[in-house]
Design a protein around this motif. Structure first.
Motif, PDB file in Angstrom:
ATOM      1  N   MET A   1       0.814  -1.204   0.000  1.00  0.00           N
ATOM      2  CA  MET A   1       0.000   0.000   0.000  1.00  0.00           C
ATOM      3  C   MET A   1       0.856   1.266   0.000  1.00  0.00           C
ATOM      4  O   MET A   1       0.360   2.347   0.252  1.00  0.00           O
ATOM      5  N   SER A   2       2.136   1.141  -0.280  1.00  0.00           N
ATOM      6  CA  SER A   2       3.030   2.290  -0.191  1.00  0.00           C
ATOM      7  C   SER A   2       2.697   3.407  -1.177  1.00  0.00           C
ATOM      8  O   SER A   2       3.171   4.530  -1.014  1.00  0.00           O
ATOM      9  N   SER A   8       0.448   7.730   2.286  1.00  0.00           N
ATOM     10  CA  SER A   8       0.951   9.103   2.169  1.00  0.00           C
ATOM     11  C   SER A   8       0.546   9.940   3.375  1.00  0.00           C
ATOM     12  O   SER A   8       1.345  10.737   3.889  1.00  0.00           O
ATOM     13  N   SER A   9      -0.671   9.767   3.859  1.00  0.00           N
ATOM     14  CA  SER A   9      -1.134  10.490   5.047  1.00  0.00           C
ATOM     15  C   SER A   9      -0.331  10.085   6.273  1.00  0.00           C
ATOM     16  O   SER A   9       0.037  10.930   7.100  1.00  0.00           O
ATOM     17  N   TRP A  10      -0.050   8.806   6.399  1.00  0.00           N
ATOM     18  CA  TRP A  10       0.725   8.294   7.533  1.00  0.00           C
ATOM     19  C   TRP A  10       2.134   8.881   7.536  1.00  0.00           C
ATOM     20  O   TRP A  10       2.619   9.348   8.565  1.00  0.00           O
ATOM     21  N   LYS A  40       3.223   5.178  15.203  1.00  0.00           N
ATOM     22  CA  LYS A  40       4.540   5.649  14.761  1.00  0.00           C
ATOM     23  C   LYS A  40       5.348   4.505  14.159  1.00  0.00           C
ATOM     24  O   LYS A  40       6.037   4.677  13.162  1.00  0.00           O
ATOM     25  N   LYS A  41       5.239   3.332  14.748  1.00  0.00           N
ATOM     26  CA  LYS A  41       6.029   2.175  14.323  1.00  0.00           C
ATOM     27  C   LYS A  41       5.382   1.347  13.217  1.00  0.00           C
ATOM     28  O   LYS A  41       6.061   0.575  12.556  1.00  0.00           O
ATOM     29  N   SER A  42       4.054   1.486  13.029  1.00  0.00           N
ATOM     30  CA  SER A  42       3.371   0.542  12.156  1.00  0.00           C
ATOM     31  C   SER A  42       2.271   1.183  11.308  1.00  0.00           C
ATOM     32  O   SER A  42       1.241   1.611  11.841  1.00  0.00           O
ATOM     33  N   PHE A  43       2.491   1.206  10.002  1.00  0.00           N
ATOM     34  CA  PHE A  43       1.435   1.659   9.102  1.00  0.00           C
ATOM     35  C   PHE A  43       0.219   0.746   9.230  1.00  0.00           C
ATOM     36  O   PHE A  43      -0.921   1.205   9.197  1.00  0.00           O
ATOM     37  N   GLU A  44       0.453  -0.546   9.394  1.00  0.00           N
ATOM     38  CA  GLU A  44      -0.644  -1.497   9.495  1.00  0.00           C
ATOM     39  C   GLU A  44      -1.556  -1.179  10.678  1.00  0.00           C
ATOM     40  O   GLU A  44      -2.782  -1.268  10.581  1.00  0.00           O
ATOM     41  N   MET A  50      -7.740   3.492  11.338  1.00  0.00           N
ATOM     42  CA  MET A  50      -8.327   4.581  10.531  1.00  0.00           C
ATOM     43  C   MET A  50      -9.153   4.072   9.351  1.00  0.00           C
ATOM     44  O   MET A  50     -10.132   4.698   8.973  1.00  0.00           O
ATOM     45  N   GLY A  51      -8.733   2.988   8.732  1.00  0.00           N
ATOM     46  CA  GLY A  51      -9.429   2.471   7.563  1.00  0.00           C
ATOM     47  C   GLY A  51      -9.146   3.291   6.320  1.00  0.00           C
ATOM     48  O   GLY A  51      -8.277   4.158   6.308  1.00  0.00           O
ATOM     49  N   PRO A  52      -9.884   3.028   5.237  1.00  0.00           N
ATOM     50  CA  PRO A  52      -9.677   3.749   3.985  1.00  0.00           C
ATOM     51  C   PRO A  52      -9.939   5.250   4.166  1.00  0.00           C
ATOM     52  O   PRO A  52     -10.840   5.651   4.889  1.00  0.00           O
TER      53      PRO A  52
END
Length: 64
Positions: A1-2, A8-10, A40-44, A50-52
């Protein structure tokens, strides 16, 4: 999902809070706003909570 708007928001969220050369750092990290360790540590972890990203919306801070 990069390549996703959520990723991008993250990335932008973390930059505003931790990188002094970033636009708006003074309003976020410079004023003491931080990101919780889990996000901070995990986009997942961020995405799971947050979801889509809804169209025409952005991520911002909440004062108070």
């Amino acid at each position: 999902m990069s390549q996703s708007p959520e990723y991008s928001s993250w990335v932008a969220m973390k930059k505003r809070c931790y990188y002094p050369k970033t636009n708006d750092y003074d309003r976020y990290g410079g004023s003491g706003i931080v990101v919780c360790d889990e996000w901070k540590k995990s986009f997942e972890a961020f995405y799971a909570y947050m979801g889509p990203r809804p169209l025409q919306h952005s991520l911002d801070r909440i004062d108070g």
